[in-house]
Motif scaffolding. Structure first.
Motif, PDB file in Angstrom:
ATOM      1  N   SER A  15     -38.826  -5.691  -8.590  1.00 53.26           N
ATOM      2  CA  SER A  15     -38.598  -4.574  -8.657  1.00 53.26           C
ATOM      3  C   SER A  15     -36.740  -4.741  -8.499  1.00 53.26           C
ATOM      4  N   PHE A  16     -36.460  -3.584  -8.002  1.00 48.33           N
ATOM      5  CA  PHE A  16     -34.501  -3.417  -8.279  1.00 48.33           C
ATOM      6  C   PHE A  16     -34.590  -3.487  -6.471  1.00 48.33           C
ATOM      7  N   HIS A  17     -33.430  -4.332  -6.038  1.00 48.06           N
ATOM      8  CA  HIS A  17     -32.846  -3.671  -4.713  1.00 48.06           C
ATOM      9  C   HIS A  17     -31.803  -3.242  -5.329  1.00 48.06           C
ATOM     10  N   PHE A  18     -31.320  -2.376  -4.188  1.00 46.44           N
ATOM     11  CA  PHE A  18     -29.816  -1.220  -4.803  1.00 46.44           C
ATOM     12  C   PHE A  18     -29.068  -1.930  -3.588  1.00 46.44           C
ATOM     13  N   GLN A  19     -27.786  -1.951  -3.925  1.00 46.84           N
ATOM     14  CA  GLN A  19     -26.242  -2.239  -3.262  1.00 46.84           C
ATOM     15  C   GLN A  19     -25.298  -0.714  -3.214  1.00 46.84           C
ATOM     16  N   PRO A  20     -25.481   0.058  -2.120  1.00 48.45           N
ATOM     17  CA  PRO A  20     -25.037   1.488  -2.399  1.00 48.45           C
ATOM     18  C   PRO A  20     -23.158   1.328  -2.148  1.00 48.45           C
ATOM     19  N   LYS A  21     -22.931   2.669  -3.253  1.00 49.79           N
ATOM     20  CA  LYS A  21     -21.378   2.202  -3.309  1.00 49.79           C
ATOM     21  C   LYS A  21     -21.028   3.782  -2.506  1.00 49.79           C
ATOM     22  N   ILE A  22     -19.572   3.529  -1.987  1.00 49.37           N
ATOM     23  CA  ILE A  22     -19.140   4.374  -1.236  1.00 49.37           C
ATOM     24  C   ILE A  22     -17.989   4.711  -1.522  1.00 49.37           C
ATOM     25  N   SER A  23     -17.870   6.227  -1.790  1.00 46.48           N
ATOM     26  CA  SER A  23     -16.548   7.270  -2.132  1.00 46.48           C
ATOM     27  C   SER A  23     -15.356   6.991  -0.894  1.00 46.48           C
ATOM     28  N   PHE A  24     -14.122   6.601  -1.032  1.00 46.29           N
ATOM     29  CA  PHE A  24     -12.975   6.377  -0.904  1.00 46.29           C
ATOM     30  C   PHE A  24     -12.152   7.987   0.057  1.00 46.29           C
ATOM     31  N   GLN A  25     -13.015   8.663  -1.300  1.00 44.10           N
ATOM     32  CA  GLN A  25     -12.621  10.108  -0.521  1.00 44.10           C
ATOM     33  C   GLN A  25     -13.387  11.006   0.309  1.00 44.10           C
ATOM     34  N   THR A  26     -14.542  10.351   0.665  1.00 45.34           N
ATOM     35  CA  THR A  26     -14.894  11.145   1.429  1.00 45.34           C
ATOM     36  C   THR A  26     -16.238  10.427   2.151  1.00 45.34           C
ATOM     37  N   GLY A  27     -16.275   8.613   2.421  1.00 46.33           N
ATOM     38  CA  GLY A  27     -16.834   7.379   3.098  1.00 46.33           C
ATOM     39  C   GLY A  27     -18.442   7.811   2.670  1.00 46.33           C
ATOM     40  N   LEU A  28     -18.604   8.683   1.908  1.00 43.61           N
ATOM     41  CA  LEU A  28     -20.156   8.632   1.479  1.00 43.61           C
ATOM     42  C   LEU A  28     -21.104   8.115   1.127  1.00 43.61           C
ATOM     43  N   ILE A  29     -21.530   7.644   0.244  1.00 44.99           N
ATOM     44  CA  ILE A  29     -22.914   7.215  -0.659  1.00 44.99           C
ATOM     45  C   ILE A  29     -22.840   7.790  -1.455  1.00 44.99           C
ATOM     46  N   THR A  30     -22.085   7.421  -2.986  1.00 40.23           N
ATOM     47  CA  THR A  30     -22.447   8.246  -3.877  1.00 40.23           C
ATOM     48  C   THR A  30     -23.481   8.009  -5.169  1.00 40.23           C
ATOM     49  N   GLY A  31     -24.006   6.419  -5.231  1.00 40.70           N
ATOM     50  CA  GLY A  31     -24.998   6.264  -5.395  1.00 40.70           C
ATOM     51  C   GLY A  31     -25.004   4.314  -5.747  1.00 40.70           C
ATOM     52  N   GLY A  32     -25.380   3.959  -6.531  1.00 41.44           N
ATOM     53  CA  GLY A  32     -25.941   2.777  -5.730  1.00 41.44           C
ATOM     54  C   GLY A  32     -25.631   1.949  -7.413  1.00 41.44           C
ATOM     55  N   GLU A  33     -26.234   0.233  -7.673  1.00 47.80           N
ATOM     56  CA  GLU A  33     -26.034  -0.683  -8.567  1.00 47.80           C
ATOM     57  C   GLU A  33     -27.772  -0.817  -8.153  1.00 47.80           C
ATOM     58  N   ALA A  34     -28.089  -0.960  -8.730  1.00 48.93           N
ATOM     59  CA  ALA A  34     -30.074  -1.708  -9.483  1.00 48.93           C
ATOM     60  C   ALA A  34     -29.449  -3.183 -10.245  1.00 48.93           C
ATOM     61  N   LEU A  35     -30.545  -3.876  -8.904  1.00 54.35           N
ATOM     62  CA  LEU A  35     -30.055  -5.293  -9.531  1.00 54.35           C
ATOM     63  C   LEU A  35     -31.314  -5.672  -9.177  1.00 54.35           C
ATOM     64  N   LEU A  36     -31.928  -6.026 -10.123  1.00 49.80           N
ATOM     65  CA  LEU A  36     -33.112  -7.106 -10.322  1.00 49.80           C
ATOM     66  C   LEU A  36     -33.507  -8.396  -9.459  1.00 49.80           C
ATOM     67  N   ARG A  37     -34.594  -7.969  -8.936  1.00 47.05           N
ATOM     68  CA  ARG A  37     -35.642  -9.052  -8.165  1.00 47.05           C
ATOM     69  C   ARG A  37     -36.994  -9.435  -8.510  1.00 47.05           C
TER      70      ARG A  37
END
Length: 302
Positions: A15-37
């Motif tokens: 499965s994938f685990h997801f680590q969020p990516k945060i926008s410095f402009q809005t402070g909100l989640i823009t997406g993430g990185e899919a990391l294989l587990r």
């Protein structure tokens, strides 16, 4: 020791685990990185460091990518139902780029409207370009033609990053987590990060910092005009169900326009410097020698 590549990996839970990516402009989640587990039947996690290097060495990595790419597309389809513009990054190897299946699979997912091109980023470490293969270059151009962003991963760790960055169609660079993490220990790393951000501005590409583990590092990147960040200080990698819950809750981290105003100021100074450099070159050298430089400078400004 890890099992040989012939072991029945299909018996493992992947499965994938997801680590969020945060926008410095809005402070909100823009997406993430899919990391294989991978998990054994008893629930024990197998660390990626135990199987990914071996998989790359033996060529088994292309089988893993082919199997997991379908699952990733399905995960992205679930996530974009909540956030249509979500962007998920996935790391591929040089062997994946040599294979024709990567582009074929992504073209199929996009053509079937399972995902949009903007929903996925392909991350590539510079070691994938050691052989300077034309096949790799062609694959990257095919991905860009599909509308998929290409990210140089682990920027700042290799000797040929600048050369590779200048030759291939990257839309973002990802600052290496080691360099980012050591900023609080060594000022040289701070200078490397600041210089990398300035380079990205000159090339008009986005910057992503990984390995952000303290508030101090986050605030430095915020003020320096970095675009996005991921790291333990914001959130650790998590199963998709937890990631979905987080997206629904819409958490917010510190944000500011300061970094982007700083970017605008630096860009203005850079433009003025380029004009002065061009004028100096034109006045101090033979016209036949500086015409080509002048044309290149004009194209860059346009």
């Amino acid at each position: 020791p890890p099992h040989p590549p012939s072991f029945p990996y299909t018996t493992l839970f992947r499965s994938f685990h997801f680590q969020p990516k945060i926008s410095f402009q809005t402070g909100l989640i823009t997406g993430g990185e899919a990391l294989l587990r991978w998990k054994r039947p008893d629930g024990q996690l197998i660390a990626p460091g135990m199987f990914l290097p071996l998989a790359e060495k033996t060529g088994f990595i292309t089988d893993i990518t082919a199997v997991m790419m379908t699952e990733l597309a399905q995960d992205i389809a679930r996530l974009r139902a909540l956030k249509p513009d979500i962007q998920i990054a996935f790391n591929v190897s040089a062997l994946d780029l040599h294979s024709p299946y990567l582009v074929k699979m992504l073209r199929s997912f996009i053509g079937n409207h399972l995902i949009n091109p903007g929903n996925i980023q392909i991350e590539i470490t510079e070691t994938a370009f050691v052989d300077q293969s034309e096949r790799i270059r062609a694959t990257l151009l095919d991905l860009v033609a599909l509308g998929i962003e290409i990210v140089m991963d682990d920027f700042g760790t290799g000797y040929s990053s600048l050369d590779v960055l200048s030759q291939l169609p990257f839309s973002a660079l990802k600052l290496d987590q080691g360099v980012v993490g050591r900023m609080t220990e060594d000022s040289k790393n701070t200078h490397i990060v600041r210089s990398s951000l300035q380079l990205a501005r000159e090339l008009s590409i986005k910057t992503i910092a990984e390995g952000v583990e303290t508030e101090a590092v986050y605030n430095f990147l915020l003020a320096s005009g970095c675009n996005e960040a991921q790291g333990f200080w914001m959130a650790r990698p998590m199963p998709i169900e937890d990631f979905i819950t987080m997206i629904k809750e819409k958490p917010k981290w510190p944000s500011s326009e300061l970094g982007f105003l700083y970017n605008a100021w630096v860009s203005h100074l850079s433009y003025r410097r380029k004009v002065l450099d061009t004028v100096y070159t034109m006045t101090m050298t033979n016209p036949d020698e500086w015409q080509q430089i002048g044309r290149a400078s004009c194209r860059e400004r346009v």
